[in-house]
Design a protein around this motif. Sequence first.
Motif, PDB file in Angstrom:
ATOM      1  N   VAL A  14      31.439  39.764   4.885  1.00 18.07           N
ATOM      2  CA  VAL A  14      32.686  39.626   4.362  1.00 18.07           C
ATOM      3  C   VAL A  14      33.593  40.125   5.361  1.00 18.07           C
ATOM      4  O   VAL A  14      34.907  39.467   5.541  1.00 18.07           O
ATOM      5  N   ILE A  15      33.444  41.157   6.212  1.00 14.22           N
ATOM      6  CA  ILE A  15      34.401  41.625   7.141  1.00 14.22           C
ATOM      7  C   ILE A  15      34.488  40.846   8.301  1.00 14.22           C
ATOM      8  O   ILE A  15      35.769  40.437   8.658  1.00 14.22           O
ATOM      9  N   VAL A  16      33.203  40.002   8.690  1.00 11.66           N
ATOM     10  CA  VAL A  16      33.199  39.128   9.696  1.00 11.66           C
ATOM     11  C   VAL A  16      34.293  37.870   9.161  1.00 11.66           C
ATOM     12  O   VAL A  16      35.048  37.308  10.199  1.00 11.66           O
ATOM     13  N   LEU A  17      34.081  37.317   7.986  1.00  8.99           N
ATOM     14  CA  LEU A  17      34.719  36.216   7.549  1.00  8.99           C
ATOM     15  C   LEU A  17      36.133  36.655   7.581  1.00  8.99           C
ATOM     16  O   LEU A  17      37.062  35.914   7.732  1.00  8.99           O
ATOM     17  N   PHE A  18      36.582  37.876   7.143  1.00  8.25           N
ATOM     18  CA  PHE A  18      37.861  38.394   6.905  1.00  8.25           C
ATOM     19  C   PHE A  18      38.638  38.272   8.281  1.00  8.25           C
ATOM     20  O   PHE A  18      39.937  37.933   8.511  1.00  8.25           O
ATOM     21  N   VAL A  19      37.957  38.749   9.216  1.00  3.60           N
ATOM     22  CA  VAL A  19      38.500  38.802  10.725  1.00  3.60           C
ATOM     23  C   VAL A  19      38.615  37.350  11.193  1.00  3.60           C
ATOM     24  O   VAL A  19      39.629  37.139  11.916  1.00  3.60           O
ATOM     25  N   THR A  24      42.056  32.787  12.876  1.00  4.55           N
ATOM     26  CA  THR A  24      42.801  31.320  12.699  1.00  4.55           C
ATOM     27  C   THR A  24      43.887  31.304  12.329  1.00  4.55           C
ATOM     28  O   THR A  24      44.796  30.467  12.853  1.00  4.55           O
ATOM     29  N   LEU A  25      44.493  32.238  11.302  1.00  4.05           N
ATOM     30  CA  LEU A  25      45.618  32.036  11.002  1.00  4.05           C
ATOM     31  C   LEU A  25      46.737  32.477  12.008  1.00  4.05           C
ATOM     32  O   LEU A  25      47.550  31.757  12.433  1.00  4.05           O
ATOM     33  N   ILE A  26      46.438  33.449  12.953  1.00 10.23           N
ATOM     34  CA  ILE A  26      47.472  33.975  13.890  1.00 10.23           C
ATOM     35  C   ILE A  26      47.369  32.783  15.227  1.00 10.23           C
ATOM     36  O   ILE A  26      48.345  32.585  15.611  1.00 10.23           O
ATOM     37  N   GLU A  27      46.183  32.294  15.362  1.00  5.73           N
ATOM     38  CA  GLU A  27      45.865  31.183  16.386  1.00  5.73           C
ATOM     39  C   GLU A  27      46.860  30.042  16.104  1.00  5.73           C
ATOM     40  O   GLU A  27      47.552  29.282  16.867  1.00  5.73           O
ATOM     41  N   GLU A  28      46.900  29.756  14.670  1.00  6.00           N
ATOM     42  CA  GLU A  28      47.483  28.605  14.042  1.00  6.00           C
ATOM     43  C   GLU A  28      49.060  28.941  14.261  1.00  6.00           C
ATOM     44  O   GLU A  28      49.983  27.984  14.575  1.00  6.00           O
ATOM     45  N   SER A  29      49.525  29.983  13.945  1.00  5.83           N
ATOM     46  CA  SER A  29      50.955  30.365  14.139  1.00  5.83           C
ATOM     47  C   SER A  29      51.392  30.082  15.413  1.00  5.83           C
ATOM     48  O   SER A  29      52.501  29.858  15.756  1.00  5.83           O
ATOM     49  N   VAL A  30      50.733  30.579  16.387  1.00  2.00           N
ATOM     50  CA  VAL A  30      51.062  30.835  17.718  1.00  2.00           C
ATOM     51  C   VAL A  30      50.967  29.165  18.184  1.00  2.00           C
ATOM     52  O   VAL A  30      51.942  28.910  18.993  1.00  2.00           O
ATOM     53  N   SER A  31      50.080  28.498  17.805  1.00  2.00           N
ATOM     54  CA  SER A  31      50.113  27.108  18.322  1.00  2.00           C
ATOM     55  C   SER A  31      51.196  26.402  17.824  1.00  2.00           C
ATOM     56  O   SER A  31      51.951  25.554  18.356  1.00  2.00           O
ATOM     57  N   ASN A  32      51.638  26.629  16.595  1.00  2.00           N
ATOM     58  CA  ASN A  32      52.551  25.703  15.720  1.00  2.00           C
ATOM     59  C   ASN A  32      54.090  26.322  16.354  1.00  2.00           C
ATOM     60  O   ASN A  32      54.981  25.671  16.669  1.00  2.00           O
TER      61      ASN A  32
END
Length: 186
Positions: A14-19, A24-32
């Motif tokens: 669960v911790i690994v999936l959360f991280v 992924t969210l941060i990477e997508e935000s930076v990419s956008n």
Amino acid sequence: MTISKVRLLSIVAVIVLFVLSWYTLIEESVSNSIKYNEYLNIARDKAKYEMYDDALVNYQQALGMKDTLELRLEIAQFYYDYKQMDSYVGYCEGIMNDYPYDAAGYEKSVEYFKSVSDFEHCYTLLNTAKKRKVESEYLNKTYNELAYKFELTYKKFENVGIFSGGYCAVKKNDGYWGFVDVKGNT
């Protein structure tokens, strides 16, 4: 495997999936953010080289990613700079509709209509801003300047008062007093 090991593995999973989800969210935000800035830079370059259609496409792409007042004002300025006045006026109207309590759209529109001596539109916009309690130094100054600029050129009157509340007292040639609106209707 014991139950305690299964629980431990479940917690770690669960911790690994959360991280991973945060990454992924941060990477997508930076990419956008990078894409958005690319669209803006391309639009500005195309505009500089008078490639209006390409510039507009890139501006629209950027707007689709991040719709801000600042970007809308830049697009409005793009229309103004390249003498697409119908599009400019329409775009400013859209800004006023989408941001009705921000002075920027009103200021741009009033500035344009004042420059072409369309005082009726100026007055209408200024009254709309006043009703919505939108104020700025420019709008207040312009309102005071235009309060006495209405000219009744298509009808003659013996005496003309000042406009107040959208009406002006006038004395007709027959000696009777009446009122006219901003369009000259008695």
